[in-house]
Design a protein around this motif. Structure first.
Motif: not given
Length: 823
Positions: A531, A545, A529, A547, A493-496
């Motif tokens: 990852a 990784n 997005s 994206t 999980d991306l913070s964005s």
């Protein structure tokens, strides 16, 4: 037997003949022994039947018989019955206990028939005899004691006490006789083994079997029984010597004869035939160097002999017969090898080469090596070296012992294994050498992380696609080996992202296929997005990784929404116009927006129904409601219009708005701006207007900046560059560094501009404007502002008026970045 049949036929004939006479006298019976001399008197038959002697000739007394042989006759002078020939009871009656010979005495004038029975008594005139005079028995020498062997029975034609009575066996040391009586009284002799047999001591026995009858003068018959003792393999072969010795040069040629061994066997036949073999425990070195002829026992050289390897060969030889079971005898052989100088150095691996890890330190021991030369003096001094320069070297330990160690850092990904050639050379003249190649494998360590061929991946998926759709398959590689290269995939999980990507997407951990877990709404979210991590199973594990940018593609799933005229106070919008209005008078302007983007958001207006369709017209693209002619006094002062608003999607979405127009006399105020909101609009309508003004200012500023950047880039570029192009017919700009595009396209009378800017992975701006040649106003009207991270986000629609002659249009070709995938 023939005579018996004849007598039977005669008896039947006489019986039938006697039926012809009514007067038949009683029967007369005489008893005589067999073998009476011819002319012997049996009895006076005339007297016994009551006939005078004087009447014998007159009445013609005679014997009636159909037999060709007449054993009796009647003396016509005396009336006596006399023997006319030899009578053999055995021929007439065989083995029958009673032997009667019936006679018919015929007397004529008058005709009379008398029967006379003559009983023939047996005399001991036959000796017992055997069907064959010689019987052969084959008995194995290992037969069990008490074994019985039936013998042929003797026959005696006599009967009663004169018949066969007993058997006798000649004297012998092994067998005895037993007589068995059958149910019919027949006596059967049996030979019984009473003592052990040994063919090697006596191979054949001759025994006389005698059959005796019970007559007063005993008669006998004999048969010769020959018993052959069959050999069993009960003697093993014996060698002439218990040990054989010989010497041979180590340079002896192939086929050279060394010595011969010999054995004998007391058995016979196959049990005495001998074959020669090496002993069961004979070493392979002997079998490879020597051969023994299985028939003659000759030992010959078949391999290379080496004194330094083996100075003495000591082995057993075996002599086997062909019996069943076979017997064998043994002897030993000692062969002394005479030394010669013929040896090369020998390389011995004290320990097998161990696989070495690629991170092994310099000096790690790989193998232990020993060299030797079986020769002596200088010929036995050996030097060991490597044949090529490798990341290994030899380290001397003590006499003729070496350690093979690493000499530099190893890398399995560069070279996975080494074939190291060792060369051993002695000091003899001429020098002899030998080589040996050992294989050293380099063990992998997890020193390389997985890698993706791309740093990022772009994937497109249509909104409203059903959950479970396969989006894309990511694939990473790992140059390590085995479990260090076995990869598993997972989503990070991306913070964005506002929501965890794992809530929307699922990835197959084995093959990297990404699946959607829900249906997406373009109007709510336009891009994710994701990852993706590829992780190996090494220890410690390494990972990399990539994206994956998932762009949601718009579908036409939204109905156009009407902005103006506002129908807040009711379902019908009210407008006023003067009755003095001429043709082309702008009554009102209907404005609608579509939450979709691109072609799905293009709006078209159509007058669906009208009180007077000849009075009003709605512009297809702008939504302007104008008069088609001048208003007359006859026109109804209250006009109702039903305007349909459709988008350009597939399938088409549409809505309608009802506008009531009040035609008033003396009303001269023109509608100067359709963006004015009626005083009675509520606060919510005022807020929308404020938002529209702010959005219009922002987009206008961005548009001016974009055009300015475009002009600067074109000025700096070469005159023939294809990256910058300004035409009256079509305008497009593209910057490879920023991926900026400005495109002017058309759809019928509609002219629209698309401005796309920003990197793929950065924040980008996109907007669009509709340019209508039919508008009377030159200002911009914001339809749908947008600022998004997706360079393909929905175009913003701006409404403005430009001259038709200012633009011509050409087809545009869209270019998508490498790695883009449409779903």
């Amino acid at each position: 037997m023939r005579r018996i049949r004849m007598w039977k036929r005669a008896a039947i004939w006489l019986f039938c003949f006697s039926l012809l006479w009514h007067n038949t006298e009683a029967q007369i019976r005489y008893t005589i022994p067999e073998e009476l001399n011819e002319g012997s008197v049996v009895g006076n038959v005339a007297k016994d039947i009551g006939l005078d002697i004087s009447d014998i000739a007159n009445r013609k007394l005679r014997i009636a018989s159909d037999s060709s042989t007449q054993y009796f006759s009647v003396d016509t002078r005396t009336g006596e019955l006399v023997v006319n020939g030899r009578i053999d009871r055995e021929a007439l009656c065989g083995q029958s206990g009673s032997c009667l010979m019936p006679l018919q005495i015929v007397i004529e004038n008058p005709l009379q028939l008398h029967r006379v029975d003559i009983e023939i008594q047996d005399i001991n005139d036959n000796a017992p005899h055997f069907p064959t005079k010689e019987t052969i028995l084959k008995i194995a020498e290992n037969v069990a004691l008490g074994a019985r062997f039936p013998l042929e029975s003797a026959e005696d034609l006599d009967v009663g006490k004169n018949s066969l009575s007993s058997y006798a066996l000649s004297n012998n040391a092994v067998f005895r006789l037993n007589v068995k009586t059958l149910e019919d009284g027949k006596k059967v002799p049996e030979l019984i083994v009473d003592k052990p047999l040994d063919r090697e001591k006596q191979s054949m026995y001759k025994i006389i079997l005698t059959a005796l009858d019970g007559g007063d003068l005993v008669k006998s018959g004999t048969s010769l029984i020959q018993v052959f003792v069959q050999d069993i393999n009960d003697n093993e072969p014996k060698f002439e010597q218990s040990q054989y010795k010989a010497s041979v040069l180590e340079s002896a040629q192939f086929g050279s004869n060394i010595l011969s061994v010999k054995a004998t066997d007391l058995d016979e036949g196959l049990n005495g035939e001998i074959r020669y073999y090496f002993g069961a425990r004979t070493p392979d070195s002997v079998r490879k160097s020597f051969n023994i002829n299985d028939e003659t026992g000759e030992i010959t050289v078949i391999g290379k002999l080496d004194y330094e390897v083996t100075k003495l060969y000591s082995f057993d030889v075996c002599a086997k017969d062909k019996g069943s079971p076979e017997q064998e005898g043994h002897s030993s052989v000692r062969l002394h090898i005479i030394d010669e100088n013929d040896n090369v150095p020998e390389i011995i691996l004290t320990s097998l080469p161990s696989p070495v890890s690629e991170n092994a330190t310099v000096g790690t021991v790989v193998a232990l090596i020993n060299v030797k030369d079986l020769d002596s003096g200088d010929n036995g001094k050996v030097h060991l070296n490597l044949s090529a320069r490798l990341p290994f070297k030899l380290k001397p330990a003590f006499d003729n012992h070496y350690s093979l160690i690493t000499d530099s850092v190893l890398d399995r990904e560069t070279i996975a294994e080494y074939n190291i050639e060792l060369v051993a050379t002695d000091s003899g003249v001429p020098s002899l050498k030998t080589t040996k190649t050992i294989n050293v494998k380099v063990l992998d360590i997890n020193d390389n992380p997985p890698f993706f061929s791309q740093s990022s991946i772009i994937v497109y998926i249509k909104e409203n696609s059903p959950p479970g759709a396969s989006l894309f398959s990511v694939s990473a590689s790992d140059i390590d080996q085995d479990k260090n290269a076995f990869l598993s995939y997972s989503i990070l999980d991306l913070s964005s992202n506002h929501m965890p990507a794992s809530s929307y997407f699922y990835i197959n951990s084995e093959n990297g296929t990404i699946y959607s877990m829900s249906s997406f709404d373009y109007e709510k979210v336009k891009r994710f997005s994701v990852a993706v991590q590829a992780k190996d199973r090494g220890s410690p594990s390494l990972s990399s990784n990539v994206t994956v940018h998932v762009f949601i593609l718009d579908q036409n799933d939204n109905v156009p929404s009407i902005i103006y005229p506002s129908a807040v106070t009711g379902s019908v919008a009210h407008q006023r116009m003067p009755r003095s209005a001429k043709a082309g008078h702008l009554v009102t302007k209907v404005t609608a927006v579509d939450a979709d983007s691109g072609h799905n958001a293009w709006i078209f207006y159509r007058l669906a129904e009208a009180t007077d369709a000849s009075l009003f017209n709605v512009n297809l693209h702008t939504g302007e409601v104008r008069t088609k002619r001048s208003v007359s006094e006859q026109d109804d002062s209250s006009q109702r219009l039903l305007i349909e608003i459709k988008d350009n999607g597939e399938p088409i979405q549409s809505t309608t708005v009802t506008v009531d127009i009040l035609i008033e006399d003396g009303f001269h105020e023109p509608i100067s701006d359709y963006r004015k909101i009626r005083p009675e609009a509520d606060k919510k309508t005022g807020k929308i207007t404020l938002y529209l003004i702010i959005s219009l200012a922002s987009v206008s500023l961005l548009c001016l900046m974009t055009f300015f950047i475009l002009l600067v880039k074109c000025a700096r570029g070469s005159s023939g560059s294809s990256s910058c192009c300004i035409k009256r017919s079509n305008y497009a700009y593209s910057n490879p560094n920023r991926n900026l595009q400005i495109q002017l396209n058309s759809d019928g009378p509609i002219k629209y501009v698309e401005v796309l800017g920003g990197d793929m992975m950065s924040q980008s701006q996109s907007f669009g404007s509709y340019l209508s040649p039919m508008s009377e106003f030159s200002d911009f009207t914001l339809v749908k502002p947008s600022s998004t991270t997706n360079f393909t986000d929905t175009l913003n629609v701006l409404d403005a008026s430009l001259p038709d002659s200012a633009w011509t249009f050409e087809s545009q070709q869209m270019h998508y970045p490498k790695g883009t995938r449409f779903m």
